[in-house]
Design a protein around this motif. Structure first.
Motif, PDB file in Angstrom:
ATOM      1  N   UNK A 128       0.820  -1.204   0.000  1.00  0.00           N
ATOM      2  CA  UNK A 128       0.000   0.000   0.000  1.00  0.00           C
ATOM      3  C   UNK A 128       0.862   1.264   0.000  1.00  0.00           C
ATOM      4  N   UNK A 129       0.376   2.356  -0.579  1.00  0.00           N
ATOM      5  CA  UNK A 129       1.196   3.550  -0.799  1.00  0.00           C
ATOM      6  C   UNK A 129       1.832   4.200   0.431  1.00  0.00           C
ATOM      7  N   UNK A 130       1.189   4.230   1.633  1.00  0.00           N
ATOM      8  CA  UNK A 130       1.781   5.012   2.724  1.00  0.00           C
ATOM      9  C   UNK A 130       3.224   4.659   3.065  1.00  0.00           C
ATOM     10  N   UNK A 131       3.584   3.378   3.055  1.00  0.00           N
ATOM     11  CA  UNK A 131       4.945   3.009   3.445  1.00  0.00           C
ATOM     12  C   UNK A 131       5.967   3.454   2.398  1.00  0.00           C
ATOM     13  N   UNK A 132       5.586   3.459   1.127  1.00  0.00           N
ATOM     14  CA  UNK A 132       6.504   3.911   0.081  1.00  0.00           C
ATOM     15  C   UNK A 132       6.699   5.426   0.154  1.00  0.00           C
ATOM     16  N   UNK A 161       2.713 -10.660  -3.564  1.00  0.00           N
ATOM     17  CA  UNK A 161       1.581  -9.761  -3.446  1.00  0.00           C
ATOM     18  C   UNK A 161       1.859  -8.579  -2.527  1.00  0.00           C
ATOM     19  N   UNK A 162       3.050  -8.519  -1.957  1.00  0.00           N
ATOM     20  CA  UNK A 162       3.449  -7.366  -1.153  1.00  0.00           C
ATOM     21  C   UNK A 162       4.597  -6.639  -1.847  1.00  0.00           C
ATOM     22  N   UNK A 206       3.529  -4.261  -4.770  1.00  0.00           N
ATOM     23  CA  UNK A 206       3.733  -2.906  -4.269  1.00  0.00           C
ATOM     24  C   UNK A 206       4.652  -2.106  -5.159  1.00  0.00           C
ATOM     25  N   UNK A 207       5.753  -2.720  -5.600  1.00  0.00           N
ATOM     26  CA  UNK A 207       6.679  -2.043  -6.507  1.00  0.00           C
ATOM     27  C   UNK A 207       5.987  -1.669  -7.812  1.00  0.00           C
ATOM     28  N   UNK A 208       5.192  -2.590  -8.343  1.00  0.00           N
ATOM     29  CA  UNK A 208       4.479  -2.309  -9.590  1.00  0.00           C
ATOM     30  C   UNK A 208       3.539  -1.121  -9.428  1.00  0.00           C
ATOM     31  N   UNK A 266       8.067   1.163  -9.613  1.00  0.00           N
ATOM     32  CA  UNK A 266       9.448   0.889  -9.217  1.00  0.00           C
ATOM     33  C   UNK A 266       9.872  -0.471  -9.782  1.00  0.00           C
ATOM     34  N   UNK A 267      11.076  -0.569 -10.310  1.00  0.00           N
ATOM     35  CA  UNK A 267      11.608  -1.863 -10.727  1.00  0.00           C
ATOM     36  C   UNK A 267      11.724  -2.775  -9.512  1.00  0.00           C
ATOM     37  N   UNK A 268      11.621  -4.090  -9.747  1.00  0.00           N
ATOM     38  CA  UNK A 268      11.613  -5.037  -8.632  1.00  0.00           C
ATOM     39  C   UNK A 268      12.505  -6.231  -8.925  1.00  0.00           C
ATOM     40  N   UNK A 269      13.217  -6.675  -7.889  1.00  0.00           N
ATOM     41  CA  UNK A 269      13.975  -7.924  -7.905  1.00  0.00           C
ATOM     42  C   UNK A 269      13.257  -8.902  -6.995  1.00  0.00           C
ATOM     43  N   UNK A 270      12.642  -9.913  -7.585  1.00  0.00           N
ATOM     44  CA  UNK A 270      11.888 -10.921  -6.841  1.00  0.00           C
ATOM     45  C   UNK A 270      12.826 -12.023  -6.371  1.00  0.00           C
ATOM     46  N   UNK A 271      12.868 -12.246  -5.058  1.00  0.00           N
ATOM     47  CA  UNK A 271      13.694 -13.300  -4.476  1.00  0.00           C
ATOM     48  C   UNK A 271      12.852 -14.576  -4.417  1.00  0.00           C
ATOM     49  N   UNK A 272      13.119 -15.491  -5.325  1.00  0.00           N
ATOM     50  CA  UNK A 272      12.272 -16.683  -5.448  1.00  0.00           C
ATOM     51  C   UNK A 272      12.516 -17.702  -4.343  1.00  0.00           C
TER      52      UNK A 272
END
Length: 292
Positions: free
Chosen positions: A206-210, A236-237, A241-243, A247-253
């Protein structure tokens, strides 16, 4: 289609700052991951800034104390921003009233007792029994090792009937504590919403933390309008959230969903990963087995 990389160094120079998740990326709730720490240290040595962006339901001094106890070195990060920080601001602003029922363990008491200087003159928040409450502040189950969301259905029915709002201090549904998977405040807020109650969220996605992270990054490091990379294992967090923030995102699988991507946690199977992400309508810029 996500690009699988082998190390943060492959892409790190493209970004001014990282928004890095904790659980599942930097540690497992008990033990730090040495390779992840080394990657962040190297990134900072090259001039980058590291914000540890966590859905922990406690204000950041308590998160920092936990990292210190765990042995995470302070030269691996610049600042910590927590869901607890953003949710605490909302609580002190009166989002769920001034008399609240605290649903959560005793370890989260700092959410109510450690008041930021900016809110020193705000009217006090009083913790009261549910029957007297104007709203609910949820930081997790009372006993995260044994309880499940359904244990709260009867109390939630009473709260919903009375029109109480629930402030969720941690949108995560589950986390892995060592080898055990435990429920978080997000699972309780989800049940409350499913029952017809109103849940309010302030952590990822959600936007507030960003917004809070950007403001603190600019104030404490001088990096304004930076090129940001979000890192996390929560699809889903962290990824969603990055999307939402562009913001670009690196997903740690190799975190929460590690079992979905093949036998080698360090090397996710590309076809399995793409299929899994497509089913969730998510497309992180990059993916990596473990942060390193």
């Amino acid at each position: 289609m996500t690009r699988i990389i082998s190390s943060l160094a492959d892409i790190g120079t493209n970004y001014d700052a990282l928004l890095c998740d904790l659980w599942g990326c930097l540690h497992n709730g008990v033990t730090p991951y040495p390779a992840a720490i080394a990657a962040l240290q190297a990134y900072r040595a090259g001039g980058g800034k590291v914000v540890l962006l966590t859905n922990a339901p406690r204000p950041n001094p308590y998160v920092i104390a936990g990292l210190d106890r765990m042995g995470v070195p302070r030269d691996a990060w610049d600042l910590v921003v927590s869901s607890g920080d953003a949710a605490q601001d909302a609580m002190l602003a009166g989002a769920v009233g001034r008399k609240v029922w605290h649903l959560g363990p005793q370890k989260d008491d700092g959410f109510f007792t450690d008041i930021p200087a900016a809110w020193a003159d705000a009217p006090a928040i009083e913790r009261v029994p549910l029957a007297e409450a104007e709203g609910i502040v949820c930081t997790g189950p009372f006993d995260e090792t044994t309880e499940v969301p359904e244990d709260y259905r009867a109390r939630f029915l009473d709260a919903k009937t009375r029109g109480l709002k629930l402030l969720c201090a941690n949108p995560d549904i589950v986390v892995d504590l060592g080898e055990s998977r435990i429920y978080c405040a997000g699972a309780l807020a989800e049940l409350y919403a499913d029952m017809g109650g109103e849940s309010l969220y302030f952590g990822k996605p959600h936007p507030p933390i960003y917004d809070l992270a950007r403001r603190r990054l600019a104030a404490e490091t001088g990096v304004d309008s930076p090129r940001l990379l979000a890192i996390g294992d929560g699809v889903m967090t962290d990824v969603a959230g990055a999307a939402g923030e562009g913001i670009d995102c690196l997903f740690v699988t190799g975190g929460l969903a590690a079992a979905q991507f093949g036998d080698d946690v360090e090397a996710p199977h590309a076809a399995l990963l793409d299929s899994w992400l497509q089913a969730r309508l998510q497309d992180p810029t990059y993916s990596i087995g473990r942060l390193r």
